[in-house]
Design an enzyme around this catalytic site. Structure first.
Site, PDB file in Angstrom:
ATOM      1  N   CYS A 430      -4.466   8.739   6.257  1.00 10.59           N
ATOM      2  CA  CYS A 430      -4.753   7.312   6.233  1.00 10.59           C
ATOM      3  C   CYS A 430      -5.821   6.898   5.232  1.00 10.59           C
ATOM      4  CB  CYS A 430      -5.128   6.837   7.624  1.00 10.59           C
ATOM      5  SG  CYS A 430      -6.508   7.748   8.337  1.00 10.59           S
ATOM      6  N   HIS A 474      -8.754   5.856  12.387  1.00 13.69           N
ATOM      7  CA  HIS A 474      -7.783   5.402  11.394  1.00 13.69           C
ATOM      8  C   HIS A 474      -8.511   4.554  10.358  1.00 13.69           C
ATOM      9  CE1 HIS A 474      -3.829   4.780   9.903  1.00 13.69           C
ATOM     10  NE2 HIS A 474      -3.721   3.501  10.232  1.00 13.69           N
ATOM     11  N   ASP A 490      -1.246  -1.935   6.573  1.00 15.83           N
ATOM     12  CA  ASP A 490      -1.499  -0.522   6.867  1.00 15.83           C
ATOM     13  C   ASP A 490      -0.584   0.312   5.992  1.00 15.83           C
ATOM     14  OD1 ASP A 490      -2.096   1.917   7.782  1.00 15.83           O
ATOM     15  OD2 ASP A 490      -1.697   1.505   9.901  1.00 15.83           O
TER      16      ASP A 490
END
Lengths: 688, 306
Positions: A430, A474, A490
């Site tokens: 991420c 995250h 995202d």
């Protein structure tokens, strides 16, 4: 030669057990050498007691003390802070074992042991810690009790030598049990005073969390930790997994390697923090909140930092929580222990939709010079090819989706992290995606920023709350679009949509390498059903403890108000007294019942009755005063009673001490009863 | 039964005429004798220790010797020696002063431990062994030892184990002013002592002694004695409590005390009266005599009789 005081044997045993328990409690915060040194002092004390060794000379003690100081200093590098202070206290505590010359030395040791045991609560407050602390206090109390039991009684203990050893622990356990009701009352009633002093705790020692900066690589540790980050209880349903983006930090500053929060926060319109209950700052109007709000309560584990986690766009609903300028939550103090706070969040929102001022735009577009030239060039080129912002971002996301691989073990990156990641390695997690995405967007002239926090969470099947683990940490991006404000993007979802839709643990559940570091973690065995159930049960217990015991301070005022009607010192004080008396009543009743056992038969009861009547008449028998002496005293004080008293006393004495007349006992008892009935020394006029 | 009371009262009255104002101590000394124990009198010189011992033996009609203990006294001076008889051509034993019914061992702590132990052996065994031959001592055998407080110079204080052989330790103390006046204005007590006639004989004494063990101690009284003993063992001020032998001695004296009061059963007051004389010298750990007295009072006050 100084006079030597010999510690009673059971007291010594329990003292040594206390020392070992105390040290065992702190094993995790103490350097190894200190434990070794403490073990040595225990051994030394045992040898001294056996007579094999002597207590060390003064200069050796001074030397040991200095060594301990030096050791602590070199282990921690400094003396300020909780851990070094505890280490110093513990070393002093164990060195004290080398000079138990008098009872008062033993007492100092025992009182210190109490203190050190309770210090454990500064580090941990779980249910297990609570039980261990109670056990520790019982053991130390046993040492204290042993100190006041003389040697001779031990030899005459009916339960033999083992009984003598355990007698201090028995009395201590009884004392602790008797004090439990009072403890409960104090827990409920005593006002919670805020911390009188803040103890700086070692940063980052064993506590993982989202850190206040991010450079690719940081989060790979977190990915493996199965510790709970926080738990959330919603009023109403838990939203869908893909909507659970727990914002913690916003990174707008990039130095080519590291993303961090904007230097000196860079904001210029009003105070940076808007505390709960305060008047809204001017910038608060930049957020448009629409529709129904989600209300929820977060129980956050200790992080040692002030960042709080919430869904966008939040408003705090607890004291000492502030809304920041970038619409996150912030705590007044770094969280050194488990903390609860309430939040309201509006999932339907717009942020800064009316436009960014030039300084804001500059801040969200800033890029460091001399880094990632290739990405900047390509972004420039794409920008010219498609002027539409959304189309450009979608093109990048498509690229991710087609060519990139999500992995927790990415290759190392050189100086131009974004260049290398985007155009060469194409593997990462991420952080890599969020970092490169935001860099690319900024290079293309779109204001963007990185947001760090947690994503998703595990729904507790029976208790209806959400468990967010450290491996749910995250990072994602937010881009600012004209007319729409800040939009969450995202990029990781483009590469591995399952990462967002499934919980992280479900995703990697089959992979044995995930969580490889924690062999003992129950999390590792979640595919075995009963272990998974056990894990969830334990978590529910822990959560209940946090909510009802640790979080009781928040409810106390409401609870006491509902009981007492109104809170004022008098009412609280009276309530405390009454509840305390009520709590101690069973203990008092038990001890009274225990007393009754002493009186064995009717004859003694007669004598007690006789004494009670004399007491009403103003003459009290002294303890240890025999019947004959008592009668003589009565006769000198009240000559009018002489006949009655002497005949009663003679009767009693005959019955009690002259067993020859046992045959006629019943007859005599009757006589005694009759005489006693007529005996009314307190009715003076009648008798005389 | 009441005859014992009468005898005791007469004895106290007669001895009290010479040792004025010390009736309680005389009673205790008699109780000690009736309980077949030995008596230790501890006080400063000139308090009447010797007078008490002399009067006691005279009033009881028993044979009496006195041994003045000095630092150069040898064991043979007490138990006796064998002397070569030229007429018979053999050794003949000349019994020492210990062969007597009442032995006054004056200032026992002035002599060396070796000599002390010669007497103490005789006290505990009722016999002495000289040159391999064991010789019985006359019955009844009653030792009255006197002792100066150990703080005086030139004394060998008796160790605890030997103090234990004395059933009672009493102190005489200064007489009260009235008694002292009577003493000063009256005749010399020694003159009266010569005129004192024995009130009882050996047989009567033996009878009384055997009656003592028949005095009843009820269960509840034994409970009380046990509580007292337990209490002394739990006291933090004391190193050691009263030993079982001390407890038996206490009960025995209480029996004698009860008998002298004309009773066939013991009551708590008997035990209380005997506690200090019987147990005072058996308690170690107390700093001085005053402390012992106050400690005993404290024990008596804190242990209930029921």
């Amino acid at each position: 030669m100084q006079p030597t005081w010999q510690t009673p044997r059971p007291a010594l045993l329990w003292m040594l057990i206390s020392v070992v328990t105390t040290l065992a409690l702190h094993v995790r915060h103490l350097p190894l050498w200190l434990l070794g040194a403490a073990a040595l002092t225990v051994l030394w004390q045992i040898q001294v007691y056996r007579g094999a060794w002597q207590y060390p000379a003064k200069y050796i003690k001074v030397l040991l003390t200095l060594l301990c100081f030096g050791g602590v200093l070199s282990s921690y590098g400094h003396l300020l802070g909780l851990e070094p202070m505890v280490a110093i206290l513990v070393s002093g505590f164990s060195l004290k074992l080398l000079e138990i010359h008098h009872r008062r030395d033993a007492l100092v040791l025992i009182y210190l042991a109490y203190f050190i045991i309770v210090i454990q609560c500064l580090f941990e407050q779980g249910i297990v810690t609570g039980l261990i602390v109670v056990l520790g206090v019982t053991i130390v109390t046993a040492a204290l009790a042993g100190l006041y039991q003389s040697n001779h009684n031990n030899q005459t203990d009916s339960r033999g030598i083992l009984g003598a050893w355990f007698r201090p622990f028995r009395s201590s356990a009884v004392i602790i049990m008797q004090s439990l009701p009072l403890m409960l009352v104090l827990f409920i009633v005593m006002p919670r005073v805020g911390a009188l002093w803040a103890v700086p705790k070692e940063q980052g020692s064993g506590v993982v969390g989202v850190s206040d900066s991010m450079s690719p690589g940081d989060f790979s540790d977190l990915g493996g930790s199965s510790k709970v980050a926080f738990r959330v209880e919603f009023e109403g349903d838990i939203p869908a997994q893909s909507a659970l983006y727990w914002r913690g930090l916003v990174f707008s500053d990039f130095d080519g390697r590291r993303w961090s929060q904007s230097g000196s926060w860079g904001y210029r319109d009003g105070s940076l923090l808007q505390w709960y209950g305060d008047k809204p700052e001017p910038w608060d109007s930049q957020a448009t909140r629409r529709g129904d709000a989600l209300t929820y309560q977060v129980t956050l584990e200790a992080t040692n930092s002030p960042w709080l986690f919430a869904l966008a766009t939040p408003k705090p609903a607890s004291q000492d929580v502030a809304l920041t300028r970038d619409f996150r939550l912030y705590s007044k103090r770094p969280l050194s222990s488990k903390t609860q706070y309430r939040v309201k969040s509006w999932p339907d929102y717009n942020l800064e939709v009316s436009g960014l001022s030039s300084w804001r735009r500059k801040m969200e577009l800033a890029l460091p010079d001399g880094f990632n030239p290739e990405t900047r060039a390509i972004a420039e080129q794409w920008r010219q090819e498609s002027p539409d912002t959304v189309a450009l971002l979608n093109r990048l996301l498509k690229l991710y989706n087609e060519e990139f691989i999500y992995t927790l073990k990415p290759p190392l990156l050189g100086k131009h992290t974004v260049d290398e990641f985007l155009w060469e390695t194409k593997r990462g997690f991420c952080e890599f995606y969020a970092s490169s995405f935001v860099f690319f967007a900024r290079a293309a002239g779109i204001p963007a920023r990185v947001v760090a926090g947690y994503q998703g969470g595990e729904r507790h099947p029976s208790e209806d709350y959400l468990l967010v683990h450290q491996y749910d940490a995250h990072a994602w991006a937010e881009v600012w679009l004209e007319g729409r404000g800040w939009i969450r993007v995202d990029p990781t979802a483009a590469v591995a949509p399952e990462r967002v839709e499934m919980s992280f643990a479900d995703l990697f559940g089959e992979n044995k390498d995930f969580l490889a570091g924690s062999l003992l973690s129950l999390e590792r065995y979640r595919h075995i059903n009963w272990i998974n159930n056990l894990r969830l049960r334990l978590d529910a217990l822990d959560y209940a403890w946090a909510k009802w015991v640790l979080g009781y301070g928040n409810m106390q005022t409401d609870l006491l108000t509902s009981i007492l009607g109104r809170l004022d010192p008098l009412r609280v004080g009276l309530f405390l007294l009454a509840a305390g008396a009520l709590a101690m009543l069973p203990v008092a009743v038990m001890s009274l019942l225990g007393q009754e056992k002493k009186y064995r038969d009717d004859l003694d009861k007669f004598f007690i009755q006789f004494c009670q009547r004399m007491e009403r008449a103003g003459i009290t028998r002294r303890p240890g005063e025999g019947p004959r002496d008592f009668a003589a005293r009565i006769q000198s004080l009240r000559p009018d009673l002489a006949d009655q008293v002497s005949s009663l006393t003679a009767l009693y004495e005959q019955q009690r001490y002259n067993t020859a007349t046992l045959d006629s006992r019943n007859l005599r008892l009757k006589e005694l009863r009759l005489k006693l009935r007529r005996f009314r020394p307190y009715l003076r006029s009648k008798v005389t | 039964m009441s005859s014992v009371k009468k005898i005791a009262d007469t004895l106290v009255e007669r001895i009290g005429a010479i040792l004025i104002g010390k009736d309680q101590e005389i009673r205790l000394a008699l109780a000690c004798l009736f309980a077949r124990g030995h008596l230790l009198i501890e006080d400063l010189p000139g308090m009447g220790k010797t007078t008490l011992a002399q009067t006691l033996s005279a009033a009881l009609g028993l044979s009496y010797t006195r041994i003045q203990f000095t630092s150069d006294l040898l064991p043979a001076d007490i138990v006796g020696v064998s002397v070569y008889d030229r007429d018979n051509g053999s050794f003949e034993f000349h019994p020492g002063p210990v062969f007597s019914q009442v032995v006054l061992a004056d200032e026992i702590n002035r002599t060396t431990p070796k000599t002390q132990s010669a007497l103490l052996e005789a006290m505990s065994e009722g016999q002495v062994t000289v040159e391999g031959e064991t010789r019985q001592l006359p019955q009844p055998f009653f030792v009255i030892a006197t002792q100066n407080p150990a703080t005086q110079s030139g004394t060998f204080p008796l160790p605890e184990s030997q103090l234990d052989r004395f059933l009672m330790r009493i102190k005489l103390g200064y007489p009260d002013p009235a008694a002292e006046r009577k003493l000063l204005s009256g005749d010399d007590p020694r003159k009266k002592l010569n005129n004192l006639k024995a009130s009882i004989n050996e047989l009567t004494l033996e009878k009384i002694q055997s009656q003592v063990s028949n005095v009843k101690a009820a269960d509840s009284l034994i409970d009380y004695v046990q509580r007292l003993l337990q209490h002394t063992r739990a006291l933090p001020q004391l190193d050691n409590g009263i030993s079982p032998r001390g407890g038996m001695a206490l009960l025995q004296c209480a029996r004698a005390w009860a008998l002298m009061d004309g009773r066939q059963y013991v009551i708590p007051e008997d035990v209380q009266a005997c506690l200090e004389p019987v147990c005072g010298h058996r308690l170690s750990g107390a700093a001085n005599d005053q402390e012992v007295t106050s400690l005993i009072q404290q024990i008596l006050n804190s242990v209930d009789i029921i």
